[in-house]
Design a protein around this motif. Structure first.
Motif, PDB file in Angstrom:
ATOM      1  N   THR A 330       0.837  -1.207   0.000  1.00 29.44           N
ATOM      2  CA  THR A 330       0.000   0.000   0.000  1.00 29.44           C
ATOM      3  C   THR A 330       0.868   1.252   0.000  1.00 29.44           C
ATOM      4  O   THR A 330       0.574   2.233  -0.681  1.00 29.44           O
ATOM      5  N   VAL A 405      -8.569  -0.498   2.899  1.00 29.08           N
ATOM      6  CA  VAL A 405      -7.720  -1.506   2.262  1.00 29.08           C
ATOM      7  C   VAL A 405      -7.229  -2.560   3.241  1.00 29.08           C
ATOM      8  O   VAL A 405      -7.037  -2.273   4.418  1.00 29.08           O
ATOM      9  N   GLY A 406      -7.015  -3.741   2.747  1.00 27.25           N
ATOM     10  CA  GLY A 406      -6.274  -4.761   3.486  1.00 27.25           C
ATOM     11  C   GLY A 406      -7.120  -5.853   4.091  1.00 27.25           C
ATOM     12  O   GLY A 406      -6.629  -6.940   4.360  1.00 27.25           O
ATOM     13  N   GLU A 407      -8.367  -5.585   4.342  1.00 30.49           N
ATOM     14  CA  GLU A 407      -9.258  -6.574   4.965  1.00 30.49           C
ATOM     15  C   GLU A 407     -10.680  -6.102   4.704  1.00 30.49           C
ATOM     16  O   GLU A 407     -10.900  -4.929   4.400  1.00 30.49           O
ATOM     17  N   PRO A 408     -11.637  -7.014   4.863  1.00 29.09           N
ATOM     18  CA  PRO A 408     -13.021  -6.574   4.656  1.00 29.09           C
ATOM     19  C   PRO A 408     -13.384  -5.505   5.685  1.00 29.09           C
ATOM     20  O   PRO A 408     -12.910  -5.543   6.820  1.00 29.09           O
ATOM     21  N   ASP A 430     -13.820   0.942  -0.966  1.00 23.51           N
ATOM     22  CA  ASP A 430     -13.219  -0.253  -0.371  1.00 23.51           C
ATOM     23  C   ASP A 430     -12.450  -0.962  -1.475  1.00 23.51           C
ATOM     24  O   ASP A 430     -13.038  -1.514  -2.393  1.00 23.51           O
ATOM     25  N   THR A 431     -11.129  -0.940  -1.380  1.00 25.61           N
ATOM     26  CA  THR A 431     -10.295  -1.434  -2.474  1.00 25.61           C
ATOM     27  C   THR A 431      -9.718  -2.800  -2.141  1.00 25.61           C
ATOM     28  O   THR A 431      -9.038  -2.972  -1.144  1.00 25.61           O
ATOM     29  N   TYR A 432      -9.998  -3.757  -2.989  1.00 30.15           N
ATOM     30  CA  TYR A 432      -9.448  -5.104  -2.812  1.00 30.15           C
ATOM     31  C   TYR A 432      -8.290  -5.309  -3.783  1.00 30.15           C
ATOM     32  O   TYR A 432      -8.432  -5.081  -4.992  1.00 30.15           O
ATOM     33  N   TRP A 433      -7.153  -5.728  -3.262  1.00 27.81           N
ATOM     34  CA  TRP A 433      -5.982  -6.039  -4.099  1.00 27.81           C
ATOM     35  C   TRP A 433      -4.932  -6.704  -3.248  1.00 27.81           C
ATOM     36  O   TRP A 433      -5.212  -7.066  -2.106  1.00 27.81           O
ATOM     37  N   GLN A 434      -3.724  -6.881  -3.785  1.00 32.03           N
ATOM     38  CA  GLN A 434      -2.687  -7.649  -3.093  1.00 32.03           C
ATOM     39  C   GLN A 434      -1.299  -7.183  -3.515  1.00 32.03           C
ATOM     40  O   GLN A 434      -1.159  -6.524  -4.555  1.00 32.03           O
ATOM     41  N   THR A 435      -0.308  -7.594  -2.746  1.00 35.74           N
ATOM     42  CA  THR A 435       1.083  -7.320  -3.125  1.00 35.74           C
ATOM     43  C   THR A 435       1.320  -7.773  -4.567  1.00 35.74           C
ATOM     44  O   THR A 435       1.952  -7.085  -5.367  1.00 35.74           O
ATOM     45  N   ASP A 521      -7.989 -15.852  -2.156  1.00 34.04           N
ATOM     46  CA  ASP A 521      -9.141 -15.381  -1.381  1.00 34.04           C
ATOM     47  C   ASP A 521     -10.424 -16.070  -1.829  1.00 34.04           C
ATOM     48  O   ASP A 521     -10.580 -16.411  -3.000  1.00 34.04           O
ATOM     49  N   ILE A 533     -15.472  -9.901  -0.745  1.00 29.68           N
ATOM     50  CA  ILE A 533     -14.282 -10.694  -0.437  1.00 29.68           C
ATOM     51  C   ILE A 533     -14.497 -11.387   0.900  1.00 29.68           C
ATOM     52  O   ILE A 533     -14.864 -10.743   1.885  1.00 29.68           O
ATOM     53  N   ARG A 536      -9.001 -15.123   3.244  1.00 29.42           N
ATOM     54  CA  ARG A 536      -8.035 -16.049   2.663  1.00 29.42           C
ATOM     55  C   ARG A 536      -8.513 -17.491   2.787  1.00 29.42           C
ATOM     56  O   ARG A 536      -9.140 -17.870   3.784  1.00 29.42           O
ATOM     57  N   ASN A 542      -4.441 -12.033   8.038  1.00 26.32           N
ATOM     58  CA  ASN A 542      -4.237 -10.587   7.992  1.00 26.32           C
ATOM     59  C   ASN A 542      -4.469 -10.017   9.377  1.00 26.32           C
ATOM     60  O   ASN A 542      -5.590  -9.939   9.846  1.00 26.32           O
ATOM     61  N   ARG A 547       0.130  -8.847   6.535  1.00 20.47           N
ATOM     62  CA  ARG A 547      -0.088 -10.193   6.024  1.00 20.47           C
ATOM     63  C   ARG A 547       0.941 -11.152   6.627  1.00 20.47           C
ATOM     64  O   ARG A 547       2.131 -10.956   6.472  1.00 20.47           O
TER      65      ARG A 547
END
Ligand code: PRX
Length: 671
Positions: A330, A405-408, A430-435, A521, A533, A536, A542, A547
Motif C-alpha cells: 500500500t 484496504v487490506g481486509e473486509p 473499499d479497495t481489494y488487491w494484493q502485493t 481469497d 471478499i 483467505r 491478515n 499479512r
C-alpha cells in the motif's frame, strides 16, 4: 471454500447507494469520469481489447524514452498456454520510473510540494517540493553509482516513514537498480533473510526511528542482520534522531548527509526496458519462506498511476494521504508511486493514529486540506472505539474520497467512516488487491460507482474476475455464486515472478486453477454483480492489515528450545480483524511456570519475525490433532477457537481423536 463467512451476508441483498452529492459539491472541478456508464464502456474495451486500451493509457500517461510498438505478449490468458510464462507488456519500450514520478513535475513546477512530511512529533515535519526531491534523488543516485550499484542490482531499504524513503526508492530506480524495501518493524533475522534472498549489496537505513514517541534502534537491527550477510558492502545511514550512540563499522557505514554533499544536483536517469524489474517486495505465503514478489517497470507504473487517478479521482492539484507504511505494497503504490506519477502531493506520515491523541489523522487532514484519505479498517476500528469526540472538532471538508484496504470492512465501521469522517459527503472506496496485483483489482471509482458497505464492488479496468468452484476448478458463472476468486486474464501491474523461484510462482498462482490467476481469497458475487471478499482460503492471516503466514510463525516458535510442535491459526479479533493463536506442545510436560514460558514464546516470535507477528493467544496443549498420515488438522483448531465445537465433523479419522476434548478444555480455560 472459505470457512469464515461474511458476517453481514444479508447485506448482499440490500440495494446499492449512489455516489453522495457532497462528493460533487466538494469537487473543485470535475471527476475524471462522468458516469458509471462511462466506466462500463471503458471497462468493456479494457477486457475485449486490452492491448488497445492499455497502449492508449500508457502513451497518454507515461513518458517513454523509447516508445513501445508491442503493447502485449501473449494476448490470451494470464499465463501463456505453452510454457506458463506470464504476459509481458509494452515489451520493446524504454522508460525511467523516477523520470516519470519526479522530473516531469519538477520541470513543470519545481516549487510544487511533492511530499508533506508529518513527523512522529506534531510540528516537526517539513515540505519537500518536486524540485528539491529531484535534487536529492539525483545526489543519492550518484552516491549509489559511486558505491558500485549497477543496473539490475538490488538495494535493501530499511527505513521509517520519512521523505528519505521516497528519495531512496527514486534514486535506486533512477539508475535502473531494484529496490527491496523491508518493513522497519521486521526483526534483524527477517531483515537478514530478505537481504540475503535478494542478494542486496547495499542497505539504506536511519540511525534510529521514532513511532508513537518510541525510539527504535534501526541501525542496530541492521548491524545484527549483517552479521550473516557478507555480500553487503555498504550501509547508508540517514540521521533521523541524531543520537550519539550509533554502532558504526568504518569503511562500510556512510552518513547520508556526508555522501550526498559530494555530488551535484542533477544526474540523468537510466532508461530501462518496460519488463525490467522495478522492485521486490517480500510477502507471506503458505510456507514459512517469504516470497520476493517481483514487479516490472512499465506495467507496475501504469497500474499504480491509473488506479490512483481513477479509483481515488486524484488530480494534479490534490493532496493524498495514505496512512500505510512504505514497507508494504500500500505504501509503495499509494504513498509513493501513484501520487507522484500523477504529479499530486503525497503525505508521508511517520507516526501512529493514536499519538499524541486519537485525533492525529484528522489534524493532518485539516492542516493540509487532504482530498483523499486511505487507511486499513483496523485503524478505523481503533478510532471508532476511542470515540467520536476525537473526530467531531475537525472540519474534514476537503475530503472527497475515503479509501479502505487490506481486509473486509464491516458495515458498522464503514458507516462510522462515512458518517464521522466523510460526513456523508465523501465517497467510500473499499479497495481489494494484493502485493502480487501491484494495484487495485476490485474497487469502486470515486464519483462513479454505487456502493454497498462491505463490498469492494466492481473490477478495475483490465481485470476480468472469475469465481471458481474450489473443488472442481470450474468457473461459477452468473450472479449469486460463491467460491474462490481468480482472474481470467493478465493485467499490466501483475507480478511477473517470485524472485529466484519461478516454479513457486507458478505453483502458487497458476497451477491451482489452470487458465486463471489464483488470488488465495474466497469471494462471492451477489445478485447485482457486486463482489464480496470473504477472506483467505490458504494459511495466510491478515493481522491489523499485516499479512502473515501461519507457517512462518510456526517456524519461529520451533526455535524455542522447549517447543516440540506448534500449529498457528487465525481467529477473529474485534480490533485487529484477525489475531494469531498458537497451539504449542512442549518437549517436557514438567513445566513449573506456564506464564513465563508463554511470554518467552511470544518473545521468540517478536525476535524472529517482528513485534507485529506476536501471537495474541498461546495455548499449551499435550498434542495436536493429526490425520493418520501426520498432517495437523488446523481446521479443528479454528473451529474450537470460534466456539464451533458442534461443527467439527468426523474426528474419528484422526490418529489421536482424544486430543480434541483436551484442546476444547484448554481453549475454554483460556477465556
Ligand atoms: O485477503 C486479501 C486482503 O489482503 C490480502 C493481500 O494482502 P497484502 O498482499 O499484504 O496486501 C494488502 C494491501 C492490498 C488479500 O489477498 N485484502 C486486501 N484488501 C482487501 C482484502 N480483503 C478484503 N477487502 C479488501 N478491501
Amino acid at each position: 471454500m472459505p470457512e469464515k463467512h461474511l458476517e453481514n451476508e444479508h447485506l448482499m441483498s440490500e440495494p446499492s447507494m449512489p455516489v453522495p452529492q457532497g462528493f460533487f459539491d466538494r469537487h473543485p472541478g470535475k471527476p475524471h469520469l462522468s458516469s458509471f456508464k462511462q466506466y462500463e464502456e471503458m471497462y468493456k474495451e479494457s477486457i475485449e481489447h486490452p492491448e488497445v486500451f492499455f497502449a492508449k493509457m500508457a502513451r497518454e500517461n507515461l513518458s517513454w524514452s523509447k516508445p513501445f510498438t508491442v503493447p502485449k505478449v501473449p494476448v490470451a490468458a494470464p499465463f501463456s498456454a505453452n510454457d506458463g510464462e506470464p504476459s509481458a507488456w509494452f515489451v520493446d519500450g524504454e522508460l525511467n520510473a523516477s523520470y516519470n514520478a519526479v522530473d516531469r513535475w519538477a520541470q513543470k513546477n519545481p516549487d510544487k510540494p511533492a511530499i508533506i512530511y508529518e513527523a512522529d512529533e506534531p510540528g516537526e515535519g517539513r515540505i519537500v517540493t518536486y524540485g528539491e526531491l529531484l535534487k536529492q534523488v539525483c545526489k543519492l543516485a550518484q552516491v549509489l553509482v559511486n558505491l558500485g550499484v549497477k543496473k539490475g542490482d538490488t538495494v535493501a531499504v530499511y527505513l521509517p516513514m520519512i521523505p528519505e524513503a521516497i528519495v531512496s526508492l527514486m534514486a535506486i530506480i533512477r539508475i535502473g537498480a531494484v529496490h527491496s524495501v523491508v518493513f522497519a518493524g521486521f526483526s534483524s533475522g527477517s531483515l537478514r533473510d530478505r537481504i540475503n534472498d535478494a542478494h542486496s549489496k547495499l542497505v539504506i537505513t536511519t540511525d534510529e526511528s521514532k513511532r508513537g514517541s518510541k525510539i527504535i534502534e534501526t541501525k542496530k537491527i541492521v548491524d545484527d542482520a549483517l552479521k550473516t550477510a557478507d555480500q553487503v558492502s555498504n550501509v547508508i545511514v540517514f540521521q533521523r534522531t541524531g543520537t550519539k550512540h550509533v554502532p558504526w563499522t568504518e569503511g562500510r557505514d556512510l552518513w547520508w548527509h556526508e555522501e550526498l554533499a559530494k555530488y551535484p544536483s542533477y544526474f540523468p536517469p537510466t532508461p530501462v526496458n518496460s519488463e525490467d524489474p522495478l522492485f521486490l517486495l517480500y510477502t507471506s505465503g503458505s510456507t514459512g519462506k517469504p516470497k520476493g514478489i517481483q514487479h516490472t517497470t512499465a506495467g507496475y507504473l501504469l497500474g499504480a498511476l491509473l488506479t490512483t487517478k481513477y479509483v481515488f479521482d486524484v488530480h494534479e492539484e490534490d493532496t493524498i494521504f495514505t496512512a500505510g507504511d512504505v514497507g508494504w505494497i500500500t505504501g509503495h503504490s499509494y504513498v509513493v508511486y501513484g501520487p507522484l506519477l500523477n504529479g499530486a502531493t503525497t503525505v508521508v506520515f511517520e507516526g501512529t493514529p493514536a499519538y499524541p491523541t486519537f485525533s492525529r489523522y484528522w489534524e493532518i487532514v485539516d492542516a493540509h486540506k487532504v482530498n483523499q484519505f486511505y487507511v486499513a479498517p483496523t485503524a478505523l476500528r481503533l478510532l471508532k472505539r476511542a470515540g467520536e469526540k476525537y473526530v467531531t472538532p475537525y472540519k474534514l471538508d476537503s475530503l472527497r474520497a475515503l479509501g479502505s484496504v487490506g481486509e473486509p470492512i464491516a458495515k458498522d465501521v464503514w458507516e462510522w467512516y462515512n458518517d464521522n469522517v466523510g460526513r456523508g459527503k465523501a465517497h467510500i472506496c473499499d479497495t481489494y488487491w494484493q502485493t502480487e496485483s501491484g494495484s487495485h483489482l476490485i474497487c469502486p471509482l470515486a464519483g462513479v460507482t454505487p456502493t454497498k458497505p462491505g463490498s469492494a464492488s466492481f473490477p478495475f479496468f483490465g481485470i476480468d474476475p472469475a469465481i471458481v468452484d474450489p473443488v472442481t476448478g470450474k468457473e461459477l458463472k452468473g450472479n449469486e455464486v460463491e467460491g474462490v476468486l481468480a482472474v481470467r486474464n493478465s493485467w499490466p501491474s501483475m507480478a511477473r515472478t517470485i524472485w529466484g523461484d519461478y516454479s513457486r510462482f507458478m505453483d502458487t498462482y497458476q497451477n491451482p486453477y489452470k487458465g486463471f490467476y489464483f488470488s488465495g481469497d474466497g469471494a462471492a458475487r451477489d445478485k447485482d454483480g457486486f463482489y464480496w471478499i470473504l477472506g483467505r482460503v490458504d494459511d495466510v492471516v491478515n493481522v491489523s492489515g499485516h499479512r502473515l503466514s501461519t507457517a512462518e510463525i510456526e517456524a519461529a516458535l520451533i526455535e524455542h528450545r522447549l517447543v516440540a510442535e506448534s500449529a498457528v491459526v487465525g481467529f477473529p479479533d474485534e480490533l485487529t480483524g484477525s489475531a494469531v493463536a498458537a497451539f504449542v506442545s512442549l518437549k517436557t510436560k514438567d513445566v513449573s511456570n506456564v506464564d513465563a514460558i508463554k511470554k518467552e514464546l511470544i518473545l521468540t516470535v517478536r525476535k524472529e519475525i517482528g513485534p507485529f507477528a506476536a501471537p495474541k493467544l498461546i495455548l499449551l496443549v499435550n498434542d495436536l490433532p493429526k490425520t493418520r498420515s501426520g498432517k495437523i488438522m488446523r481446521r479443528i483448531l479454528r473451529k474450537v477457537l470460534a466456539h464451533e465445537e458442534d461443527q467439527l465433523g468426523d474426528i474419528s479419522t484422526l490418529s489421536n481423536p482424544d486430543v480434541v476434548a483436551h484442546i476444547i478444555d484448554v481453549v475454554k480455560a483460556s477465556r
